[in-house]
Scaffold this motif. Structure first.
Motif, PDB file in Angstrom:
ATOM      1  N   LEU A  78       0.839  -1.198   0.000  1.00  0.00           N
ATOM      2  CA  LEU A  78       0.000   0.000   0.000  1.00  0.00           C
ATOM      3  C   LEU A  78       0.876   1.251   0.000  1.00  0.00           C
ATOM      4  CD1 LEU A  78      -2.615  -1.080   2.700  1.00  0.00           C
ATOM      5  CD2 LEU A  78      -2.885  -1.155   0.207  1.00  0.00           C
ATOM      6  N   PRO A  79       0.417   2.322  -0.617  1.00  0.00           N
ATOM      7  CA  PRO A  79       1.181   3.576  -0.588  1.00  0.00           C
ATOM      8  C   PRO A  79       1.369   4.049   0.852  1.00  0.00           C
ATOM      9  CG  PRO A  79      -0.608   3.687  -2.202  1.00  0.00           C
ATOM     10  CD  PRO A  79      -0.835   2.451  -1.389  1.00  0.00           C
ATOM     11  N   ARG A  80       2.499   4.650   1.125  1.00  0.00           N
ATOM     12  CA  ARG A  80       2.765   5.147   2.470  1.00  0.00           C
ATOM     13  C   ARG A  80       1.879   6.343   2.779  1.00  0.00           C
ATOM     14  NH1 ARG A  80       6.650   3.948   5.755  1.00  0.00           N
ATOM     15  NH2 ARG A  80       7.999   3.026   4.149  1.00  0.00           N
ATOM     16  N   GLU A  81       1.300   6.365   3.976  1.00  0.00           N
ATOM     17  CA  GLU A  81       0.428   7.464   4.387  1.00  0.00           C
ATOM     18  C   GLU A  81       1.086   8.367   5.426  1.00  0.00           C
ATOM     19  OE1 GLU A  81      -3.177   5.626   5.695  1.00  0.00           O
ATOM     20  OE2 GLU A  81      -3.850   5.164   3.660  1.00  0.00           O
ATOM     21  N   TYR A  82       2.241   7.961   5.949  1.00  0.00           N
ATOM     22  CA  TYR A  82       2.993   8.738   6.930  1.00  0.00           C
ATOM     23  C   TYR A  82       2.174   9.005   8.193  1.00  0.00           C
ATOM     24  CZ  TYR A  82       6.182   9.306   3.051  1.00  0.00           C
ATOM     25  OH  TYR A  82       7.049   9.055   2.009  1.00  0.00           O
ATOM     26  N   VAL A  83       1.623   7.918   8.740  1.00  0.00           N
ATOM     27  CA  VAL A  83       0.852   8.008   9.976  1.00  0.00           C
ATOM     28  C   VAL A  83       1.409   6.990  10.971  1.00  0.00           C
ATOM     29  CG1 VAL A  83      -1.243   8.829   8.845  1.00  0.00           C
ATOM     30  CG2 VAL A  83      -0.874   6.364   9.107  1.00  0.00           C
ATOM     31  N   SER A  84       1.123   7.217  12.235  1.00  0.00           N
ATOM     32  CA  SER A  84       1.600   6.311  13.286  1.00  0.00           C
ATOM     33  C   SER A  84       1.131   4.886  13.013  1.00  0.00           C
ATOM     34  CB  SER A  84       1.074   6.770  14.647  1.00  0.00           C
ATOM     35  OG  SER A  84       1.659   7.994  15.031  1.00  0.00           O
ATOM     36  N   GLY A  85       2.030   3.933  13.266  1.00  0.00           N
ATOM     37  CA  GLY A  85       1.717   2.532  13.072  1.00  0.00           C
ATOM     38  C   GLY A  85       2.311   1.940  11.813  1.00  0.00           C
ATOM     39  N   GLU A  86       2.677   2.780  10.869  1.00  0.00           N
ATOM     40  CA  GLU A  86       3.292   2.276   9.645  1.00  0.00           C
ATOM     41  C   GLU A  86       4.693   1.744   9.928  1.00  0.00           C
ATOM     42  OE1 GLU A  86       1.484   4.486   5.775  1.00  0.00           O
ATOM     43  OE2 GLU A  86       3.081   5.540   6.818  1.00  0.00           O
ATOM     44  N   SER A  87       5.181   0.912   9.008  1.00  0.00           N
ATOM     45  CA  SER A  87       6.513   0.333   9.152  1.00  0.00           C
ATOM     46  C   SER A  87       7.558   1.211   8.464  1.00  0.00           C
ATOM     47  CB  SER A  87       6.559  -1.069   8.539  1.00  0.00           C
ATOM     48  OG  SER A  87       5.728  -1.957   9.266  1.00  0.00           O
ATOM     49  N   ILE A  88       8.675   1.377   9.148  1.00  0.00           N
ATOM     50  CA  ILE A  88       9.835   2.066   8.600  1.00  0.00           C
ATOM     51  C   ILE A  88      11.011   1.091   8.691  1.00  0.00           C
ATOM     52  CG2 ILE A  88      11.451   3.985   8.868  1.00  0.00           C
ATOM     53  CD1 ILE A  88       8.777   4.971   8.003  1.00  0.00           C
ATOM     54  N   HIS A  89      11.670   0.831   7.574  1.00  0.00           N
ATOM     55  CA  HIS A  89      12.778  -0.127   7.577  1.00  0.00           C
ATOM     56  C   HIS A  89      14.125   0.590   7.622  1.00  0.00           C
ATOM     57  CE1 HIS A  89       9.472  -2.687   6.169  1.00  0.00           C
ATOM     58  NE2 HIS A  89      10.211  -3.701   6.571  1.00  0.00           N
ATOM     59  N   TYR A  90      15.045  -0.028   8.354  1.00  0.00           N
ATOM     60  CA  TYR A  90      16.396   0.511   8.457  1.00  0.00           C
ATOM     61  C   TYR A  90      17.362  -0.645   8.686  1.00  0.00           C
ATOM     62  CZ  TYR A  90      20.458   2.969  10.374  1.00  0.00           C
ATOM     63  OH  TYR A  90      21.727   3.428  10.610  1.00  0.00           O
ATOM     64  N   LEU A  91      18.341  -0.785   7.797  1.00  0.00           N
ATOM     65  CA  LEU A  91      19.325  -1.870   7.843  1.00  0.00           C
ATOM     66  C   LEU A  91      18.658  -3.237   7.944  1.00  0.00           C
ATOM     67  CD1 LEU A  91      22.157  -0.349  10.072  1.00  0.00           C
ATOM     68  CD2 LEU A  91      21.998  -0.423   7.581  1.00  0.00           C
ATOM     69  N   GLY A  92      17.552  -3.383   7.221  1.00  0.00           N
ATOM     70  CA  GLY A  92      16.872  -4.666   7.145  1.00  0.00           C
ATOM     71  C   GLY A  92      15.918  -4.966   8.282  1.00  0.00           C
ATOM     72  N   LYS A  93      15.852  -4.081   9.275  1.00  0.00           N
ATOM     73  CA  LYS A  93      14.955  -4.291  10.414  1.00  0.00           C
ATOM     74  C   LYS A  93      13.735  -3.373  10.290  1.00  0.00           C
ATOM     75  CE  LYS A  93      18.623  -5.665  13.621  1.00  0.00           C
ATOM     76  NZ  LYS A  93      19.283  -5.396  14.932  1.00  0.00           N
ATOM     77  N   ARG A  94      12.640  -3.837  10.831  1.00  0.00           N
ATOM     78  CA  ARG A  94      11.396  -3.083  10.745  1.00  0.00           C
ATOM     79  C   ARG A  94      11.153  -2.321  12.043  1.00  0.00           C
ATOM     80  NH1 ARG A  94       5.983  -3.984  11.839  1.00  0.00           N
ATOM     81  NH2 ARG A  94       6.432  -6.094  12.561  1.00  0.00           N
ATOM     82  N   TYR A  95      10.898  -1.030  11.896  1.00  0.00           N
ATOM     83  CA  TYR A  95      10.569  -0.172  13.032  1.00  0.00           C
ATOM     84  C   TYR A  95       9.173   0.402  12.812  1.00  0.00           C
ATOM     85  CZ  TYR A  95      15.563  -0.465  14.003  1.00  0.00           C
ATOM     86  OH  TYR A  95      16.826  -0.936  14.273  1.00  0.00           O
ATOM     87  N   GLN A  96       8.564   0.841  13.890  1.00  0.00           N
ATOM     88  CA  GLN A  96       7.212   1.400  13.802  1.00  0.00           C
ATOM     89  C   GLN A  96       7.272   2.919  13.834  1.00  0.00           C
ATOM     90  OE1 GLN A  96       4.430  -0.379  16.506  1.00  0.00           O
ATOM     91  NE2 GLN A  96       2.808   1.072  16.066  1.00  0.00           N
ATOM     92  N   LEU A  97       6.559   3.531  12.908  1.00  0.00           N
ATOM     93  CA  LEU A  97       6.509   4.985  12.857  1.00  0.00           C
ATOM     94  C   LEU A  97       5.579   5.510  13.949  1.00  0.00           C
ATOM     95  CD1 LEU A  97       7.048   7.744  11.534  1.00  0.00           C
ATOM     96  CD2 LEU A  97       5.168   7.244   9.947  1.00  0.00           C
ATOM     97  N   LYS A  98       6.064   6.521  14.670  1.00  0.00           N
ATOM     98  CA  LYS A  98       5.256   7.178  15.693  1.00  0.00           C
ATOM     99  C   LYS A  98       5.322   8.684  15.443  1.00  0.00           C
ATOM    100  CE  LYS A  98       4.620   7.533  20.724  1.00  0.00           C
ATOM    101  NZ  LYS A  98       5.155   7.108  22.045  1.00  0.00           N
ATOM    102  N   VAL A  99       4.191   9.254  15.073  1.00  0.00           N
ATOM    103  CA  VAL A  99       4.123  10.684  14.801  1.00  0.00           C
ATOM    104  C   VAL A  99       3.610  11.395  16.050  1.00  0.00           C
ATOM    105  CG1 VAL A  99       3.155  12.497  13.341  1.00  0.00           C
ATOM    106  CG2 VAL A  99       3.692  10.250  12.356  1.00  0.00           C
ATOM    107  N   VAL A 100       4.411  12.333  16.569  1.00  0.00           N
ATOM    108  CA  VAL A 100       4.061  13.082  17.779  1.00  0.00           C
ATOM    109  C   VAL A 100       3.848  14.546  17.389  1.00  0.00           C
ATOM    110  CG1 VAL A 100       4.802  13.816  20.068  1.00  0.00           C
ATOM    111  CG2 VAL A 100       5.408  11.524  19.231  1.00  0.00           C
ATOM    112  N   VAL A 101       2.638  15.043  17.640  1.00  0.00           N
ATOM    113  CA  VAL A 101       2.319  16.445  17.332  1.00  0.00           C
ATOM    114  C   VAL A 101       2.518  17.283  18.582  1.00  0.00           C
ATOM    115  CG1 VAL A 101       0.550  18.055  16.542  1.00  0.00           C
ATOM    116  CG2 VAL A 101       0.675  15.749  15.561  1.00  0.00           C
ATOM    117  N   ASP A 102       3.440  18.233  18.473  1.00  0.00           N
ATOM    118  CA  ASP A 102       3.763  19.113  19.603  1.00  0.00           C
ATOM    119  C   ASP A 102       4.039  20.507  19.040  1.00  0.00           C
ATOM    120  OD1 ASP A 102       4.680  20.502  21.770  1.00  0.00           O
ATOM    121  OD2 ASP A 102       6.316  19.112  22.248  1.00  0.00           O
ATOM    122  N   PRO A 103       3.129  21.462  19.269  1.00  0.00           N
ATOM    123  CA  PRO A 103       3.315  22.818  18.709  1.00  0.00           C
ATOM    124  C   PRO A 103       4.637  23.462  19.084  1.00  0.00           C
ATOM    125  CG  PRO A 103       1.103  22.558  19.590  1.00  0.00           C
ATOM    126  CD  PRO A 103       1.872  21.344  20.033  1.00  0.00           C
TER     127      PRO A 103
END
Length: 243
Positions: A78-103
């Protein structure tokens, strides 16, 4: 001639891009199925078009199978939506995206444990994407600089480490210019280290053989005997890493 061509395979039409090359670059018809399912064919200028088409027809079954496999892989991404919970890969490992909104927060991305945390001052998908791209670019430069030294060390023709630039690309991991400068896709840093080393080695082999000749592949195999396995694994995951 260069350009788009088709051959029939049963009820199927195999479309491919023909790229004419000098004999110094390629000595025979070479067929490539890219990770996104595109078919590209390199052929010497001296080979008639009829012979190129015959070579493609001869490998129609192989081409069809690989194109189908590529399309099947892409259908599940699926196309990336850039929201919390999506997978982000780095050096072959999967990490979870966490978007924090702070003014009060500056826009930035950081790796924290099992998460890639992106702080943004407001809900803004574009700003989140920019933060992630900047994070990939920073990580990529650090990793590529370190791995280039390791991969280049046994290569006798590399007297000085080649310079490189980073460029996001949708279909390529890297390239080498005639002057010897490398262009590397920051998203390659999403892949395992062995895949990164393979791409770096591939491009540095072009410093010795600026083509995809048999001599090029002999050199590549000498320094990475199982490069085919590494490339196949990288191709299988390309649709995930490149999105």
């Amino acid at each position: 001639m260069d350009g788009q061509h088709r051959v029939a395979y049963g009820d199927e039409q195999i479309a491919f891009t023909l790229r004419r090359q000098t004999t110094q670059v390629v000595s025979r018809v070479a067929i490539h199925v890219e990770p996104d399912g595109r078919v590209e064919v390199d052929a010497p200028l001296s080979i008639p078009l009829a012979d190129v088409l015959a070579a493609v027809r001869k490998r129609s079954r192989w081409i069809s199978q690989h194109v189908s496999a590529a399309k099947a892989r892409m259908a599940h991404v699926l196309p990336r939506e850039y929201v919390s919970g999506e997978s982000i890969h780095y050096l072959g490992k999967r990490y979870q995206l966490k978007v924090v909104v702070d003014p009060a927060s500056a826009a930035e991305a950081k790796l924290r444990g099992a998460f890639v945390v992106v702080n943004v001052p407001r809900h803004d998908v574009d700003q989140t994407r920019v933060c992630i791209d900047a994070w990939y670019r920073k990580r990529a430069r650090e990793v590529f600089e370190a791995r280039l030294k390791v991969v280049a060390e046994p290569l006798r023709w590399v007297r000085q480490l080649p310079s490189f630039r980073l460029q996001f690309m949708t279909r390529q991991w890297g390239s080498c210019s005639p002057s010897g400068r490398l262009t590397l896709n920051p998203r390659l840093v999403a892949a395992p280290r062995e895949a990164i080393d393979y791409v770096l080695l591939h491009e540095m082999c072009h410093l010795k053989h600026y083509n995809h000749s048999s001599a090029f592949y002999r050199t590549l195999t000498l320094y990475l005997p199982d490069w085919g396995r590494v490339k196949a694994r990288l191709d299988d995951q390309a649709d995930i890493f490149l999105r």
